[in-house]
Write a protein that holds these residues in place. Structure first.
Motif, mmCIF file in Angstrom:
data_model
loop_
_atom_site.group_PDB
_atom_site.id
_atom_site.type_symbol
_atom_site.label_atom_id
_atom_site.label_comp_id
_atom_site.label_asym_id
_atom_site.label_seq_id
_atom_site.Cartn_x
_atom_site.Cartn_y
_atom_site.Cartn_z
ATOM 1 N N THR A 20 0.846 -1.190 0.000
ATOM 2 C CA THR A 20 0.000 0.000 0.000
ATOM 3 C C THR A 20 0.885 1.244 0.000
ATOM 4 O OG1 THR A 20 -1.796 -1.084 1.197
ATOM 5 C CG2 THR A 20 -1.739 1.323 1.272
ATOM 6 N N THR A 21 0.528 2.200 -0.815
ATOM 7 C CA THR A 21 1.197 3.497 -0.820
ATOM 8 C C THR A 21 0.195 4.561 -0.391
ATOM 9 O OG1 THR A 21 2.745 2.897 -2.572
ATOM 10 C CG2 THR A 21 2.381 5.231 -2.214
ATOM 11 N N LEU A 22 0.593 5.387 0.572
ATOM 12 C CA LEU A 22 -0.244 6.484 1.043
ATOM 13 C C LEU A 22 0.420 7.804 0.651
ATOM 14 C CD1 LEU A 22 -1.152 5.272 4.661
ATOM 15 C CD2 LEU A 22 -2.429 4.908 2.537
ATOM 16 N N ASP A 23 -0.302 8.622 -0.097
ATOM 17 C CA ASP A 23 0.158 9.972 -0.427
ATOM 18 C C ASP A 23 -0.644 10.940 0.433
ATOM 19 O OD1 ASP A 23 2.094 9.428 -2.465
ATOM 20 O OD2 ASP A 23 0.433 8.882 -3.777
ATOM 21 N N ILE A 24 0.053 11.621 1.330
ATOM 22 C CA ILE A 24 -0.623 12.457 2.320
ATOM 23 C C ILE A 24 -0.221 13.912 2.119
ATOM 24 C CG2 ILE A 24 -1.040 12.833 4.786
ATOM 25 C CD1 ILE A 24 -0.025 9.951 5.240
ATOM 26 N N GLY B 259 1.176 2.234 15.131
ATOM 27 C CA GLY B 259 1.415 0.797 15.306
ATOM 28 C C GLY B 259 1.918 0.109 14.065
ATOM 29 N N LEU B 260 2.545 0.859 13.140
ATOM 30 C CA LEU B 260 3.030 0.285 11.884
ATOM 31 C C LEU B 260 4.520 0.551 11.719
ATOM 32 C CD1 LEU B 260 0.166 1.590 9.571
ATOM 33 C CD2 LEU B 260 0.422 -0.757 10.383
ATOM 34 N N SER B 261 5.188 -0.348 10.981
ATOM 35 C CA SER B 261 6.567 -0.044 10.592
ATOM 36 C C SER B 261 6.483 0.997 9.490
ATOM 37 C CB SER B 261 7.271 -1.303 10.092
ATOM 38 O OG SER B 261 6.569 -1.868 9.001
ATOM 39 N N HIS B 262 7.383 1.972 9.512
ATOM 40 C CA HIS B 262 7.190 3.147 8.658
ATOM 41 C C HIS B 262 7.482 2.917 7.182
ATOM 42 C CE1 HIS B 262 11.558 3.518 8.894
ATOM 43 N NE2 HIS B 262 11.472 3.556 10.208
ATOM 44 N N GLY B 263 8.025 1.780 6.780
ATOM 45 C CA GLY B 263 8.220 1.507 5.360
ATOM 46 C C GLY B 263 9.159 2.512 4.719
ATOM 47 N N LEU C 65 -2.443 -2.641 3.687
ATOM 48 C CA LEU C 65 -3.025 -2.124 4.924
ATOM 49 C C LEU C 65 -4.535 -2.319 4.932
ATOM 50 C CD1 LEU C 65 -1.121 1.268 5.436
ATOM 51 C CD2 LEU C 65 -0.478 -1.020 6.211
ATOM 52 N N SER C 66 -5.063 -2.563 6.104
ATOM 53 C CA SER C 66 -6.519 -2.655 6.261
ATOM 54 C C SER C 66 -7.099 -1.244 6.354
ATOM 55 C CB SER C 66 -6.855 -3.441 7.524
ATOM 56 O OG SER C 66 -6.406 -2.733 8.682
ATOM 57 N N GLU C 67 -8.419 -1.142 6.231
ATOM 58 C CA GLU C 67 -9.066 0.172 6.340
ATOM 59 C C GLU C 67 -8.812 0.794 7.703
ATOM 60 O OE1 GLU C 67 -13.190 0.000 5.410
ATOM 61 O OE2 GLU C 67 -12.884 -0.800 3.381
ATOM 62 N N ALA C 68 -8.793 -0.042 8.744
ATOM 63 C CA ALA C 68 -8.559 0.463 10.099
ATOM 64 C C ALA C 68 -7.152 1.034 10.232
ATOM 65 C CB ALA C 68 -8.773 -0.651 11.118
ATOM 66 N N GLU C 69 -6.172 0.374 9.631
ATOM 67 C CA GLU C 69 -4.786 0.851 9.709
ATOM 68 C C GLU C 69 -4.617 2.162 8.941
ATOM 69 O OE1 GLU C 69 -2.180 -3.242 10.197
ATOM 70 O OE2 GLU C 69 -3.025 -2.745 8.230
ATOM 71 N N VAL C 70 -5.258 2.258 7.770
ATOM 72 C CA VAL C 70 -5.201 3.507 7.004
ATOM 73 C C VAL C 70 -5.849 4.638 7.801
ATOM 74 C CG1 VAL C 70 -5.986 4.675 4.907
ATOM 75 C CG2 VAL C 70 -5.156 2.317 4.781
ATOM 76 N N ALA C 71 -6.976 4.330 8.455
ATOM 77 C CA ALA C 71 -7.672 5.338 9.268
ATOM 78 C C ALA C 71 -6.795 5.814 10.429
ATOM 79 C CB ALA C 71 -8.983 4.769 9.790
ATOM 80 N N LYS C 72 -6.053 4.892 11.058
ATOM 81 C CA LYS C 72 -5.156 5.266 12.161
ATOM 82 C C LYS C 72 -4.077 6.231 11.690
ATOM 83 C CE LYS C 72 -5.422 1.225 15.236
ATOM 84 N NZ LYS C 72 -4.633 0.096 15.806
ATOM 85 N N VAL C 73 -3.522 5.941 10.507
ATOM 86 C CA VAL C 73 -2.489 6.819 9.955
ATOM 87 C C VAL C 73 -3.066 8.207 9.695
ATOM 88 C CG1 VAL C 73 -0.950 7.222 7.992
ATOM 89 C CG2 VAL C 73 -1.189 4.919 8.935
ATOM 90 N N LYS C 74 -4.234 8.259 9.060
ATOM 91 C CA LYS C 74 -4.839 9.547 8.748
ATOM 92 C C LYS C 74 -5.182 10.308 10.017
ATOM 93 C CE LYS C 74 -8.478 11.734 6.010
ATOM 94 N NZ LYS C 74 -9.614 11.535 5.077
ATOM 95 N N ASP C 75 -5.728 9.627 11.006
ATOM 96 C CA ASP C 75 -6.072 10.296 12.272
ATOM 97 C C ASP C 75 -4.833 10.870 12.943
ATOM 98 O OD1 ASP C 75 -8.697 9.667 11.876
ATOM 99 O OD2 ASP C 75 -8.678 7.881 13.170
ATOM 100 N N LEU D 287 -5.662 12.387 2.214
ATOM 101 C CA LEU D 287 -4.903 11.157 2.021
ATOM 102 C C LEU D 287 -5.395 10.421 0.787
ATOM 103 C CD1 LEU D 287 -3.818 8.605 4.702
ATOM 104 C CD2 LEU D 287 -5.177 7.804 2.764
ATOM 105 N N GLU D 288 -4.453 9.963 -0.019
ATOM 106 C CA GLU D 288 -4.778 9.142 -1.197
ATOM 107 C C GLU D 288 -4.121 7.784 -1.033
ATOM 108 O OE1 GLU D 288 -3.875 9.046 -6.002
ATOM 109 O OE2 GLU D 288 -3.790 10.953 -4.920
ATOM 110 N N GLU D 289 -4.907 6.728 -1.193
ATOM 111 C CA GLU D 289 -4.413 5.362 -0.974
ATOM 112 C C GLU D 289 -4.300 4.615 -2.290
ATOM 113 O OE1 GLU D 289 -5.967 1.183 1.084
ATOM 114 O OE2 GLU D 289 -7.077 3.047 1.358
#
Length: 303
Positions: free
Chosen positions: A48-52, A71-75, A92-102, A114-116
């Motif tokens: 998964t790539t997140l562009d924030i 709670g994630l390794s930063h990649g 990443l699961s939806e919950a993990e993406v939500a944690k990052v965005k929050d 955020l773009e996933e």
């Protein structure tokens, strides 16, 4: 503005040195490909790539801190002004993406966007397979065209030159562990197009000169190839420089997402011009050598 280059060089005399250089780089690339492999982007492997976009300047250390807090390794984190791109080697699961965005919203405010981009294993394998097919199919159709338009020796020389350009660029990316993604594949296909364009211009001039020259031995043939390359050198340099400057500006001023595309284009453009002169033309002359039986000198018009 059109520039005229009055530059004469014994291309055929030094062609073996350049061929040796290409062989060395190719073998080095093979070694790195088998030992290190390619640094495949998320397009070619599951992840998964997140562009924030945070709306403020963000550095790598702060992004790492927020990812760890989620709670994630930063990649792999690539900051770029107000944006940061984070690539994870897992989906990443939806919950993990939500944690990052929050976490980023808490640190930078509600304007965070955020773009996933997620690729699963099967899709990654399919994309990699189709990328290889695209390059091979393009090369085959180009060689068939050259065969029909010219002759089989030109076709063989051009396909060797094309594969050399593509693999040379791939080797550079493998040696320096640069990321390979779909934009890289687009760059390779574009490089193939520009390379065959340069090669055909030289081949067309060689064919025209062959009509009026009395080529009886390999020395005559070498002289003809040197003259043909010199006559088309101005056009080749101007064409490459024009596109190279555009690719360089994209590399300097463009976003992170197209930086490797621009870099691959710059490498491939230079390699395409080089291979048309020092790989394709001498290779054609070597194959043509077998059909020459008579001694003598050829009269070729100087540029």
């Amino acid at each position: 503005m059109h520039f005229k280059y009055n530059f004469h060089f014994n291309f055929m005399k030094h062609s073996k040195k350049f061929m040796l250089f290409s062989i060395i780089v190719t073998l080095l690339g093979v070694v790195f490909l088998f030992t290190e492999g390619l640094n495949r982007g998320v397009d070619f492997k599951a992840g998964t790539t997140l562009d924030i976009n945070v709306g403020a300047s963000v550095d790598k250390a702060k992004a790492e801190e927020l990812i760890t807090a989620a709670g994630l390794s930063h990649g792999v984190i690539t900051p770029g002004g107000e944006r940061v791109s984070i690539r994870f080697d897992k989906v990443l699961s939806e919950a993990e993406v939500a944690k990052v965005k929050d976490g980023f919203i808490a640190a930078y405010g509600k304007d965070v966007s955020l773009e996933e981009n997620t690729v699963d294993t099967s899709l990654a394998q399919e994309l990699a397979r189709k990328a290889i097919y695209a390059v091979l199919i393009a090369s085959v159709f180009i060689s068939v065209y050259v065969w029909i338009r010219f002759e089989w020796r030109f076709a063989v020389s051009s396909i060797v030159s094309l594969l050399h350009d593509a693999f040379f660029t791939i080797s550079i990316f493998s040696i320096f562990h640069l990321e390979v993604n779909l934009t890289f594949v687009a760059a390779i296909l574009t490089i193939v197009g520009y390379s065959i364009n340069d090669t055909i211009v030289i081949f067309d001039r060689i064919r025209e000169n062959m009509r009026f020259a009395k080529v009886k031995n390999y020395d005559d043939l070498s002289h003809l190839v040197d003259a043909s390359v010199s006559q088309t050198l101005t056009r080749s340099i101007n064409t490459v420089l024009t596109v190279f400057v555009g690719a360089l500006l994209l590399f300097i001023l463009g976003g992170e997402s197209i930086r490797n595309f621009s870099l691959a284009m710059m490498i491939g453009l230079l390699c395409g011009a080089y291979s048309s002169i020092f790989i394709a033309s001498p290779l054609w002359a070597l194959m043509k050598k077998g059909s020459l039986n008579k001694p003598g000198k050829a009269a070729v018009a100087k540029p």
